[in-house]
Design a protein around this motif. Structure first.
Motif, PDB file in Angstrom:
ATOM      1  N   GLU A  45       0.944  -1.228   0.055  1.00 56.34           N
ATOM      2  CA  GLU A  45       0.177   0.048  -0.030  1.00 56.34           C
ATOM      3  C   GLU A  45       0.819   1.171  -0.140  1.00 56.34           C
ATOM      4  O   GLU A  45       0.471   2.309  -0.800  1.00 56.34           O
ATOM      5  CB  GLU A  45      -0.992   0.039   1.179  1.00 56.34           C
ATOM      6  N   TRP A  46       1.897   1.241   0.852  1.00 57.36           N
ATOM      7  CA  TRP A  46       2.860   2.441   0.858  1.00 57.36           C
ATOM      8  C   TRP A  46       3.493   2.729  -0.320  1.00 57.36           C
ATOM      9  O   TRP A  46       3.672   3.578  -0.867  1.00 57.36           O
ATOM     10  CB  TRP A  46       3.985   1.932   1.956  1.00 57.36           C
ATOM     11  N   ASN A  47       3.979   1.483  -1.131  1.00 58.15           N
ATOM     12  CA  ASN A  47       4.497   1.781  -2.571  1.00 58.15           C
ATOM     13  C   ASN A  47       3.502   2.395  -3.418  1.00 58.15           C
ATOM     14  O   ASN A  47       4.228   2.852  -4.335  1.00 58.15           O
ATOM     15  CB  ASN A  47       4.927   0.299  -3.133  1.00 58.15           C
ATOM     16  N   LEU A  48       2.388   2.388  -3.362  1.00 60.56           N
ATOM     17  CA  LEU A  48       1.569   2.957  -4.306  1.00 60.56           C
ATOM     18  C   LEU A  48       1.401   4.672  -3.998  1.00 60.56           C
ATOM     19  O   LEU A  48       0.641   5.208  -4.837  1.00 60.56           O
ATOM     20  CB  LEU A  48      -0.025   2.461  -4.107  1.00 60.56           C
ATOM     21  N   GLY A  49       1.763   5.107  -2.887  1.00 61.24           N
ATOM     22  CA  GLY A  49       1.694   6.628  -2.416  1.00 61.24           C
ATOM     23  C   GLY A  49       1.482   6.882  -1.162  1.00 61.24           C
ATOM     24  O   GLY A  49       0.980   5.747  -0.393  1.00 61.24           O
ATOM     25  N   ARG A  50       1.911   7.879  -0.661  1.00 64.01           N
ATOM     26  CA  ARG A  50       1.758   8.272   0.566  1.00 64.01           C
ATOM     27  C   ARG A  50       1.697   9.870   0.926  1.00 64.01           C
ATOM     28  O   ARG A  50       2.102  10.353  -0.064  1.00 64.01           O
ATOM     29  CB  ARG A  50       2.823   7.465   1.443  1.00 64.01           C
ATOM     30  N   ILE A  51       1.669  10.225   2.237  1.00 64.54           N
ATOM     31  CA  ILE A  51       1.916  11.601   2.492  1.00 64.54           C
ATOM     32  C   ILE A  51       3.074  11.869   2.344  1.00 64.54           C
ATOM     33  O   ILE A  51       3.911  11.070   3.262  1.00 64.54           O
ATOM     34  CB  ILE A  51       1.046  12.044   3.921  1.00 64.54           C
ATOM     35  N   PRO A  52       3.666  13.120   2.071  1.00 65.54           N
ATOM     36  CA  PRO A  52       5.055  13.280   1.817  1.00 65.54           C
ATOM     37  C   PRO A  52       5.631  13.322   3.413  1.00 65.54           C
ATOM     38  O   PRO A  52       5.119  13.943   4.097  1.00 65.54           O
ATOM     39  CB  PRO A  52       5.124  14.673   1.278  1.00 65.54           C
ATOM     40  N   GLY A  53       6.941  12.777   3.410  1.00 65.56           N
ATOM     41  CA  GLY A  53       7.542  12.788   4.869  1.00 65.56           C
ATOM     42  C   GLY A  53       6.837  11.894   5.838  1.00 65.56           C
ATOM     43  O   GLY A  53       7.616  11.826   6.815  1.00 65.56           O
ATOM     44  N   ALA A  54       5.909  10.975   5.473  1.00 64.11           N
ATOM     45  CA  ALA A  54       5.342  10.107   6.515  1.00 64.11           C
ATOM     46  C   ALA A  54       6.285   9.075   6.946  1.00 64.11           C
ATOM     47  O   ALA A  54       7.242   8.590   6.083  1.00 64.11           O
ATOM     48  CB  ALA A  54       4.174   9.337   6.060  1.00 64.11           C
ATOM     49  N   VAL A  55       6.536   8.599   8.071  1.00 64.91           N
ATOM     50  CA  VAL A  55       6.966   7.513   8.688  1.00 64.91           C
ATOM     51  C   VAL A  55       6.173   6.312   8.538  1.00 64.91           C
ATOM     52  O   VAL A  55       5.267   6.176   8.847  1.00 64.91           O
ATOM     53  CB  VAL A  55       7.275   7.724  10.252  1.00 64.91           C
ATOM     54  N   HIS A  56       7.021   5.315   8.105  1.00 62.88           N
ATOM     55  CA  HIS A  56       6.165   4.116   7.697  1.00 62.88           C
ATOM     56  C   HIS A  56       6.627   2.968   8.730  1.00 62.88           C
ATOM     57  O   HIS A  56       7.542   2.465   8.933  1.00 62.88           O
ATOM     58  CB  HIS A  56       6.487   3.543   6.180  1.00 62.88           C
ATOM     59  N   ILE A  57       5.376   2.506   9.564  1.00 65.39           N
ATOM     60  CA  ILE A  57       5.499   1.232  10.306  1.00 65.39           C
ATOM     61  C   ILE A  57       4.266   0.573  10.229  1.00 65.39           C
ATOM     62  O   ILE A  57       3.024   0.764  10.691  1.00 65.39           O
ATOM     63  CB  ILE A  57       5.733   1.753  11.629  1.00 65.39           C
ATOM     64  N   PRO A  58       4.365  -0.771   9.349  1.00 68.26           N
ATOM     65  CA  PRO A  58       3.053  -1.436   9.235  1.00 68.26           C
ATOM     66  C   PRO A  58       2.428  -1.818  10.598  1.00 68.26           C
ATOM     67  O   PRO A  58       3.222  -1.866  11.643  1.00 68.26           O
ATOM     68  CB  PRO A  58       3.692  -2.715   8.372  1.00 68.26           C
ATOM     69  N   ARG A  59       1.067  -1.725  10.624  1.00 70.88           N
ATOM     70  CA  ARG A  59       0.557  -1.910  11.980  1.00 70.88           C
ATOM     71  C   ARG A  59       0.944  -3.240  12.823  1.00 70.88           C
ATOM     72  O   ARG A  59       1.225  -3.229  14.010  1.00 70.88           O
ATOM     73  CB  ARG A  59      -1.189  -2.146  11.750  1.00 70.88           C
ATOM     74  N   GLY A  60       1.331  -4.236  11.988  1.00 68.97           N
ATOM     75  CA  GLY A  60       1.773  -5.479  12.801  1.00 68.97           C
ATOM     76  C   GLY A  60       3.226  -5.218  13.543  1.00 68.97           C
ATOM     77  O   GLY A  60       3.630  -6.126  14.409  1.00 68.97           O
TER      78      GLY A  60
END
Length: 120
Positions: A45-60
Motif C-alpha cells: 500500500e505504501w508503495n502506491l503513494g503516501r503523505i510526503p515525509g510520512a514515517v512507515h511502520i506497518p500496523r503489525g
C-alpha cells in the motif's frame, strides 16, 4: 466466553482516541504545525503513494518499532487506507504513553479525495 468482532474492537478504539478529518489535517500542514505522519499500511500500500515525509511502520510492527522512530512528545497523525487500522494504532500509542495522537478519519483515501499531496 463473549468474543468481540474486529469491527467492535475498532469502534471501541474510536471511543478512546481523537480523530481528525483529512481537511483539518491539511489545515494543520498549511499552518506549518509540527506533525509526524505515521502510515500503518502494509508495504504494498505504501508503495502506491503516501503523505510526503510520512514515517512507515506497518500496523503489525508498531509496538516493536515506534519507540525507536518517533519521540513520545511528538504530535502524531496516524493513517491507513480507511481509518480502521489507524484507530487501533492510535489507541495502542496512547497506551504506550504517546499523548498527542490522532487517527485521520477516512484514511489515505480521504486524504487523496480531499486533494492532499501524495508522494510516490
Amino acid at each position: 466466553m463473549n468474543f468481540k468482532t474486529g469491527a467492535e474492537l475498532v469502534e471501541e478504539a474510536r471511543q478512546r482516541i481523537e480523530e481528525i478529518s483529512p481537511k483539518d489535517t491539511m489545515a494543520c500542514v498549511q499552518n506549518r504545525e509540527d506533525i509526524v505522519f505515521l502510515d500503518v499500511r502494509e508495504q504494498n500500500e505504501w508503495n502506491l503513494g503516501r503523505i510526503p515525509g510520512a514515517v512507515h511502520i506497518p500496523r503489525g510492527n508498531l509496538e516493536s518499532k515506534v519507540e525507536g522512530l518517533i519521540d513520545r512528545t511528538q504530535r502524531i497523525v496516524v493513517y491507513c487506507a480507511r481509518a480502521n487500522r489507524s484507530a487501533l494504532a492510535a489507541d495502542t500509542l496512547l497506551q504506550m504513553g504517546y499523548e498527542k495522537v490522532a487517527s485521520m478519519s477516512e484514511g489515505f483515501g480521504g486524504w487523496v479525495g480531499a486533494g492532499g499531496e501524495v508522494e510516490e
